[in-house]
Design a protein around this motif. Structure first.
Motif, PDB file in Angstrom:
ATOM      1  N   LYS A   1       0.819  -1.210   0.000  1.00 35.88           N
ATOM      2  CA  LYS A   1       0.000   0.000   0.000  1.00 35.88           C
ATOM      3  C   LYS A   1       0.853   1.260   0.000  1.00 35.88           C
ATOM      4  O   LYS A   1       0.470   2.287  -0.583  1.00 35.88           O
ATOM      5  CB  LYS A   1      -0.954  -0.020   1.194  1.00 35.88           C
ATOM      6  CG  LYS A   1      -2.023  -1.110   1.098  1.00 35.88           C
ATOM      7  CD  LYS A   1      -2.867  -0.990  -0.161  1.00 35.88           C
ATOM      8  CE  LYS A   1      -4.027  -1.957  -0.168  1.00 35.88           C
ATOM      9  NZ  LYS A   1      -4.876  -1.806  -1.371  1.00 35.88           N
TER      10      LYS A   1
ATOM     11  N   ALA B   1      -6.897   6.575   1.077  1.00 37.93           N
ATOM     12  CA  ALA B   1      -6.279   5.658   2.036  1.00 37.93           C
ATOM     13  C   ALA B   1      -7.214   5.463   3.223  1.00 37.93           C
ATOM     14  O   ALA B   1      -7.203   6.247   4.174  1.00 37.93           O
ATOM     15  CB  ALA B   1      -4.929   6.193   2.510  1.00 37.93           C
TER      16      ALA B   1
ATOM     17  N   THR C   1      -3.085  11.871  -1.943  1.00 37.02           N
ATOM     18  CA  THR C   1      -3.667  10.794  -1.150  1.00 37.02           C
ATOM     19  C   THR C   1      -4.458  11.404   0.000  1.00 37.02           C
ATOM     20  O   THR C   1      -3.924  12.219   0.755  1.00 37.02           O
ATOM     21  CB  THR C   1      -2.581   9.861  -0.580  1.00 37.02           C
ATOM     22  OG1 THR C   1      -1.917   9.199  -1.664  1.00 37.02           O
ATOM     23  CG2 THR C   1      -3.190   8.808   0.336  1.00 37.02           C
TER      24      THR C   1
END
Length: 250
Positions: free
Chosen positions: A163, A187, A240
Motif C-alpha cells: 500500500k 487511504a 492521497t
C-alpha cells in the motif's frame, strides 16, 4: 470532469467498499464495469442492482489482474462494450494477516501474491487504460490504498509495503499521465464489512477503532464519496486523502 455518461471500471467492484464506489459513481450517471476475480454471481448481481437503481448501463467482467494479457483483454472488452473508458478505480486487493514479528510466516510466496495483486495489478491496469484515456483527452484514476501504507501497521509487512508502494505509484503516474489523466488515491482506515477486515485478527480490529479519535471505524460511504470527488476534480492530482476516523496524520 462531468460524470454523467462517463464509463468507470471498478476493480473489486463486488466487494464491500467496491459496491459503495460503484453506486456512488452510478448515482452521478456513470456507467459501471464491475470487475471481479472469482465471484461472478455476486458481480452480476451488483451490475443488475446498479442498472435498476440508477438507470445506468452496468456489466460484470472477470479478470485476474496479475495476468498482463488478461488485463489487456479486460480494458479492450470494457471499451468495446461501453464505447469508451473514462475512470479506473483500483480497489481490488489481497491481504493475509501475519504479525510483523512472525517473519517465518511471511514467506516469499505470500509476499509475491500480495505485491502482485495490490501493487503490480494496479500498475498493469493503469498502463492498459492510459492510451485510451490519452486518446479521449481525459481520464481519472483513483487508487484505493490504506493507512497501512503510511506507517508500519496493518495486517502484515507485505500488505503495508504494497500500500505504501501504491501511494507512491499514484504520485509517479500523476506525473507520467498529466495533463489528460489525473491520478489520486484514497487511504482508508479500518472499514467494517469488507474482505480485508475479515482477514484481520480480532485484536487488530479492536485496536484500530479504539485508537481512532472518533472511536469508530471509517465510513465506506465517505470513501466512496471521495472517489467521486477525485473523479470530478479538474485540478487535483498525485494526492492521497486519508479517511480513518482520525488515526493517522500525514
Amino acid at each position: 470532469m462531468e460524470l454523467n455518461g462517463a464509463v468507470a471500471l471498478v476493480t473489486g467492484g463486488n466487494g464491500g467498499l467496491g459496491q459503495r464506489i460503484c453506486h456512488a459513481l452510478a448515482r452521478e450517471g456513470a456507467d459501471i464495469a464491475v470487475m471481479y476475480a472469482r465471484s461472478r454471481d455476486d458481480a452480476e448481481a451488483v451490475a443488475r442492482d446498479l442498472a435498476a437503481a440508477h438507470q445506468v448501463r452496468a456489466a460484470a467482467f472477470a479478470c485476474d489482474i496479475t495476468d498482463g494479457a488478461a488485463v489487456d483483454r479486460l480494458v479492450a472488452d470494457v471499451t468495446t462494450h461501453f464505447g469508451r473508458l473514462d475512470i479506473l478505480v483500483n480497489d481490488a486487493a489481497f491481504n493475509q494477516a501475519i504479525p510483523f514479528a512472525d517473519l517465518d510466516s511471511l514467506t516469499l510466496e505470500v509476499w509475491e501474491k500480495i505485491m502482485a495483486v495490490n501493487l503490480t495489478g494496479p500498475m498493469r491496469l493503469t498502463k492498459a487504460v492510459a492510451p485510451v484515456m490519452k486518446a479521449q483527452g481525459r481520464g481519472r484514476i483513483v487508487n484505493i490504498a490504506s493507512v497501512a501504507g503510511l506507517g508500519p501497521t496493518g495486517s502484515s509487512i507485505a500488505y503495508a509495503v504494497s500500500k505504501a508502494g501504491l501511494i507512491h505509484l499514484t504520485r509517479c503516474m500523476a506525473v507520467a499521465l498529466a495533463p489528460e489523466t489525473l491520478v489520486n488515491c484514497v487511504a482508508p482506515g479500518l472499514l467494517e464489512g469488507t474482505r480485508a477486515t475479515a482477514n484481520l485478527r480480532a485484536e487488530q480490529v479492536e485496536r484500530s477503532a479504539a485508537t481512532a479519535l472518533l472511536k469508530k471505524p471509517a465510513d465506506k460511504d465517505d470513501c466512496a464519496d471521495m472517489v467521486v470527488t477525485m473523479c470530478r476534480t479538474g485540478t487535483m492530482t498525485g494526492q492521497t486523502v486519508v479517511i480513518d476516523s482520525g488515526r493517522v496524520f500525514h
